[in-house]
Design a protein around this motif. Structure first.
Motif, PDB file in Angstrom:
ATOM      1  N   ASN A 124      -4.695   5.424  21.085  1.00 52.42           N
ATOM      2  CA  ASN A 124      -4.880   6.594  21.926  1.00 52.42           C
ATOM      3  C   ASN A 124      -3.541   7.299  22.112  1.00 52.42           C
ATOM      4  O   ASN A 124      -2.558   6.670  22.517  1.00 52.42           O
ATOM      5  CB  ASN A 124      -5.471   6.188  23.282  1.00 52.42           C
ATOM      6  CG  ASN A 124      -5.798   7.381  24.147  1.00 52.42           C
ATOM      7  OD1 ASN A 124      -4.925   7.949  24.808  1.00 52.42           O
ATOM      8  ND2 ASN A 124      -7.068   7.775  24.143  1.00 52.42           N
ATOM      9  N   VAL A 125      -3.505   8.578  21.825  1.00 49.64           N
ATOM     10  CA  VAL A 125      -2.269   9.350  21.899  1.00 49.64           C
ATOM     11  C   VAL A 125      -1.699   9.337  23.316  1.00 49.64           C
ATOM     12  O   VAL A 125      -0.492   9.155  23.511  1.00 49.64           O
ATOM     13  CB  VAL A 125      -2.513  10.796  21.423  1.00 49.64           C
ATOM     14  CG1 VAL A 125      -1.309  11.678  21.733  1.00 49.64           C
ATOM     15  CG2 VAL A 125      -2.816  10.828  19.929  1.00 49.64           C
ATOM     16  N   TYR A 126      -2.553   9.520  24.310  1.00 52.53           N
ATOM     17  CA  TYR A 126      -2.082   9.593  25.692  1.00 52.53           C
ATOM     18  C   TYR A 126      -1.573   8.242  26.179  1.00 52.53           C
ATOM     19  O   TYR A 126      -0.621   8.178  26.963  1.00 52.53           O
ATOM     20  CB  TYR A 126      -3.204  10.105  26.591  1.00 52.53           C
ATOM     21  CG  TYR A 126      -3.687  11.477  26.210  1.00 52.53           C
ATOM     22  CD1 TYR A 126      -2.902  12.600  26.463  1.00 52.53           C
ATOM     23  CD2 TYR A 126      -4.915  11.655  25.562  1.00 52.53           C
ATOM     24  CE1 TYR A 126      -3.331  13.870  26.098  1.00 52.53           C
ATOM     25  CE2 TYR A 126      -5.351  12.921  25.194  1.00 52.53           C
ATOM     26  CZ  TYR A 126      -4.556  14.024  25.458  1.00 52.53           C
ATOM     27  OH  TYR A 126      -4.973  15.274  25.099  1.00 52.53           O
ATOM     28  N   LEU A 127      -2.195   7.164  25.708  1.00 51.09           N
ATOM     29  CA  LEU A 127      -1.719   5.830  26.064  1.00 51.09           C
ATOM     30  C   LEU A 127      -0.329   5.585  25.501  1.00 51.09           C
ATOM     31  O   LEU A 127       0.569   5.091  26.206  1.00 51.09           O
ATOM     32  CB  LEU A 127      -2.687   4.764  25.543  1.00 51.09           C
ATOM     33  CG  LEU A 127      -2.267   3.309  25.742  1.00 51.09           C
ATOM     34  CD1 LEU A 127      -2.133   2.971  27.230  1.00 51.09           C
ATOM     35  CD2 LEU A 127      -3.257   2.363  25.060  1.00 51.09           C
ATOM     36  N   TYR A 128      -0.143   5.942  24.231  1.00 47.47           N
ATOM     37  CA  TYR A 128       1.175   5.780  23.612  1.00 47.47           C
ATOM     38  C   TYR A 128       2.240   6.587  24.350  1.00 47.47           C
ATOM     39  O   TYR A 128       3.347   6.109  24.602  1.00 47.47           O
ATOM     40  CB  TYR A 128       1.130   6.211  22.141  1.00 47.47           C
ATOM     41  CG  TYR A 128       0.371   5.266  21.233  1.00 47.47           C
ATOM     42  CD1 TYR A 128       0.547   3.899  21.318  1.00 47.47           C
ATOM     43  CD2 TYR A 128      -0.527   5.760  20.287  1.00 47.47           C
ATOM     44  CE1 TYR A 128      -0.141   3.033  20.482  1.00 47.47           C
ATOM     45  CE2 TYR A 128      -1.230   4.904  19.442  1.00 47.47           C
ATOM     46  CZ  TYR A 128      -1.031   3.539  19.552  1.00 47.47           C
ATOM     47  OH  TYR A 128      -1.717   2.691  18.731  1.00 47.47           O
ATOM     48  N   CYS A 129       1.910   7.821  24.693  1.00 43.79           N
ATOM     49  CA  CYS A 129       2.879   8.681  25.389  1.00 43.79           C
ATOM     50  C   CYS A 129       3.232   8.117  26.760  1.00 43.79           C
ATOM     51  O   CYS A 129       4.403   8.071  27.146  1.00 43.79           O
ATOM     52  CB  CYS A 129       2.320  10.094  25.535  1.00 43.79           C
ATOM     53  SG  CYS A 129       2.183  11.027  23.988  1.00 43.79           S
ATOM     54  N   GLY A 130       2.221   7.671  27.503  1.00 48.54           N
ATOM     55  CA  GLY A 130       2.469   7.115  28.828  1.00 48.54           C
ATOM     56  C   GLY A 130       3.329   5.866  28.786  1.00 48.54           C
ATOM     57  O   GLY A 130       4.252   5.697  29.595  1.00 48.54           O
ATOM     58  N   LEU A 131       3.035   4.984  27.833  1.00 47.31           N
ATOM     59  CA  LEU A 131       3.834   3.766  27.704  1.00 47.31           C
ATOM     60  C   LEU A 131       5.273   4.086  27.326  1.00 47.31           C
ATOM     61  O   LEU A 131       6.214   3.442  27.816  1.00 47.31           O
ATOM     62  CB  LEU A 131       3.212   2.848  26.648  1.00 47.31           C
ATOM     63  CG  LEU A 131       1.914   2.147  27.039  1.00 47.31           C
ATOM     64  CD1 LEU A 131       1.304   1.433  25.833  1.00 47.31           C
ATOM     65  CD2 LEU A 131       2.160   1.147  28.174  1.00 47.31           C
ATOM     66  N   TRP A 132       5.466   5.097  26.478  1.00 46.68           N
ATOM     67  CA  TRP A 132       6.828   5.416  26.031  1.00 46.68           C
ATOM     68  C   TRP A 132       7.637   6.116  27.114  1.00 46.68           C
ATOM     69  O   TRP A 132       8.856   5.985  27.161  1.00 46.68           O
ATOM     70  CB  TRP A 132       6.778   6.228  24.741  1.00 46.68           C
ATOM     71  CG  TRP A 132       7.622   5.651  23.649  1.00 46.68           C
ATOM     72  CD1 TRP A 132       8.423   6.337  22.783  1.00 46.68           C
ATOM     73  CD2 TRP A 132       7.763   4.273  23.269  1.00 46.68           C
ATOM     74  NE1 TRP A 132       9.047   5.482  21.908  1.00 46.68           N
ATOM     75  CE2 TRP A 132       8.665   4.208  22.191  1.00 46.68           C
ATOM     76  CE3 TRP A 132       7.218   3.085  23.743  1.00 46.68           C
ATOM     77  CZ2 TRP A 132       9.038   3.010  21.582  1.00 46.68           C
ATOM     78  CZ3 TRP A 132       7.584   1.889  23.144  1.00 46.68           C
ATOM     79  CH2 TRP A 132       8.470   1.860  22.086  1.00 46.68           C
ATOM     80  N   VAL A 133       6.966   6.863  27.986  1.00 50.39           N
ATOM     81  CA  VAL A 133       7.645   7.411  29.154  1.00 50.39           C
ATOM     82  C   VAL A 133       8.131   6.283  30.053  1.00 50.39           C
ATOM     83  O   VAL A 133       9.290   6.256  30.503  1.00 50.39           O
ATOM     84  CB  VAL A 133       6.710   8.358  29.944  1.00 50.39           C
ATOM     85  CG1 VAL A 133       7.303   8.676  31.314  1.00 50.39           C
ATOM     86  CG2 VAL A 133       6.474   9.649  29.172  1.00 50.39           C
ATOM     87  N   LEU A 134       7.265   5.319  30.323  1.00 50.03           N
ATOM     88  CA  LEU A 134       7.621   4.178  31.162  1.00 50.03           C
ATOM     89  C   LEU A 134       8.742   3.359  30.530  1.00 50.03           C
ATOM     90  O   LEU A 134       9.662   2.901  31.216  1.00 50.03           O
ATOM     91  CB  LEU A 134       6.390   3.306  31.390  1.00 50.03           C
ATOM     92  CG  LEU A 134       6.553   2.085  32.300  1.00 50.03           C
ATOM     93  CD1 LEU A 134       7.048   2.500  33.682  1.00 50.03           C
ATOM     94  CD2 LEU A 134       5.248   1.314  32.398  1.00 50.03           C
TER      95      LEU A 134
END
Length: 490
Positions: free
Chosen positions: A132-142
């Motif tokens: 999931n694109v949004y999951l990847y982005c959220g994890l990488w922000v964290l």
């Protein structure tokens, strides 16, 4: 005799602390490097229409997250940008926190938290087939926010143990931790990549988490933790006085014996500890803004090599991903040597900016040479090492020795608690520049080709020189005057 024993104890602890900090950041950068080392495999896994030999034969069924390789490459560049922007924002905050909280706790939290997020991002999502694109982005922000807690802490702890005398060489050698981590990460990733990219994330994240546990239970953040009293606050005059190195090269002074501080407490009352300065006060300290802007340009180039070099070697020359990972190590080897040599030269001259200027000018020539490298791995490795020497060396100097100089300068006077804040400002500004650059690299490459990416790097390297031009002029002029004064005395 007791004072001599206490001094040797402090010397031993300073060396053990430096080694512990070195290894902790090695582990962090090894896990950070993993993402760039497996980009080809990730791209192939996300775009099953693209036939890629780097994808393991027994890899789990491919998932169509993107229509083609170009879309996947742009998203990988976007992830780099997301990581660096969140990392930059976190640096501004974590530096302030580091000057106000126990550095050991902040450092451990960053190491263990980041390791957990990387395990979820690269390993758990693949095992559970969660694409999931949004999951990847959220994890990488964290991940960027958590990793930002580490560098200001390690530099501040090093600054607590080592003073300005010989700082260029000590920090230049010690700051090789990032490059050493890149080398370790490349070896670990290439060793297990045949089993799937998720195992590269698994190995590096587990090792990093273990390092965080060791830091929590074993790290000493300052000589005070082994009984050293603070230097008498009434004698705070300069960096060499207020933050004397444990291995001082000066003669005996009040509160020290034979170059070593005594662990024994003096009979007089303790002076009140200096309070941390505000973020704005730290930002306005002399030299902080120009070096921050110069580092924004330089870190863009340095981190473009960090994030894209294995991908470039694999896609441009057709070399296998594991071969590209190992070959990229030579850039970091050059950075290790460059940071140490240039730090030693800057100590000898007593000036940092002129050394940076010469190295960056030569870096522009090295970039031109590397952009025309033939498809020969030996020649490519030699040019990579040369480029790393002239780009990675100055980058290491600014992020470590110069940041420590700025955080312990005379302008602070009564407040010495600024090192982590200043380090966060310099590295945070650098990360903002690097963040914008990563997406630009992917966009320029997809539309114009790799040659224009190198033109972009040359322009940014020249920008680093321009931002510190006033400092270069001032320090060069000071050196010339000192030399003329010496000739007149003779």
């Amino acid at each position: 005799m007791q004072s001599l024993i206490d001094g040797k104890l402090l010397l031993l602890n300073s060396r053990l602390t430096a080694i512990a900090l070195f290894h902790s950041y090695v582990l962090l950068h090894a896990s950070r490097k993993t993402f760039s080392n497996v980009k080809v495999s990730i791209s192939a896994q996300w775009t099953p229409s693209v036939q890629n030999e780097s994808l393991p034969a027994f890899s789990p069924s491919q998932h169509r997250l993107f229509a083609d390789e170009e879309e996947a490459t742009l998203f990988l560049g976007a992830l780099d940008t997301i990581f660096l922007f969140s990392y930059a924002i976190g640096l501004y905050v974590s530096g302030v926190i580091g000057d106000r909280m126990n550095l050991r706790y902040v450092l451990c939290f960053g190491l263990c938290g980041s390791a957990t997020v990387e395990f979820v991002f690269g390993t758990l999502t693949e095992w559970l087939h969660l694409y999931n694109v949004y999951l990847y982005c959220g994890l990488w922000v964290l991940n960027g926010l958590l990793q930002s807690a580490v560098w200001p802490c390690v530099v501040a702890i090093m600054g607590n143990w080592f003073g300005k005398s010989g700082r260029g060489f000590v920090f230049g050698l010690w700051s090789a931790c990032a490059s050493a981590g890149n080398i370790l990460g490349a070896f670990l990733a290439s060793s297990v990549l045949k089993y799937g990219y998720e195992y590269a994330f698994l190995v590096t994240s587990v090792v990093q988490f273990a390092g965080g546990v060791v830091v929590f239970f074993g790290l000493l953040t300052s000589p005070k933790e082994v009984g050293k009293k603070l230097l008498n606050a009434t004698k705070i005059e300069s960096d060499s006085e207020s933050q004397r190195p444990l291995m001082s090269d000066e003669e005996e002074d009040e509160g020290c014996d034979g170059g070593y501080y005594s662990v024994e407490q003096s009979e007089g009352p303790q002076e009140e500890l200096p309070q941390p300065i505000s973020f704005l006060q730290a930002f306005l300290l002399p030299g902080v803004l120009p070096y921050s802007l110069a580092y924004a340009c330089l870190k863009l180039v340095n981190y473009s090599f960090f994030f894209w070099l294995p991908f470039y070697l694999s896609s441009n020359y057709g070399w296998k991903e594991a071969q590209a990972d190992r070959l990229s190590i030579w850039y970091d080897v050059g950075g290790i040597v460059g940071g140490t040599v240039q730090g030693l030269v800057s100590d000898f001259l007593g000036k940092r900016a002129p050394v940076l200027a010469v190295s960056l000018l030569l870096a522009m020539g090295a970039l031109v040479g590397y952009s025309h490298s033939p498809a020969d791995q030996v020649v490519n490795a030699a040019l990579l090492a040369l480029t790393g020497f002239f780009i990675g060396g100055p980058s290491n100097m600014i992020s470590s020795a110069i940041s420590a100089d700025l955080g312990r300068q005379d302008a602070l006077r009564g407040s010495q608690e600024a090192l982590a804040t200043v380090t966060g400002i310099v590295d945070g500004t650098g990360s903002i520049g690097a963040a914008g650059g990563q997406y630009l690299v992917s966009m320029i490459e997809s539309r114009l080709g790799w040659m224009y990416v190198f033109y972009f790097f040359i322009v940014m390297t020249g920008g680093s020189i321009l931002f510190i031009a006033p400092l270069i002029y001032r320090e060069t002029r000071s050196m010339w005057r000192d030399r003329q004064g010496l000739h007149q005395q003779l």
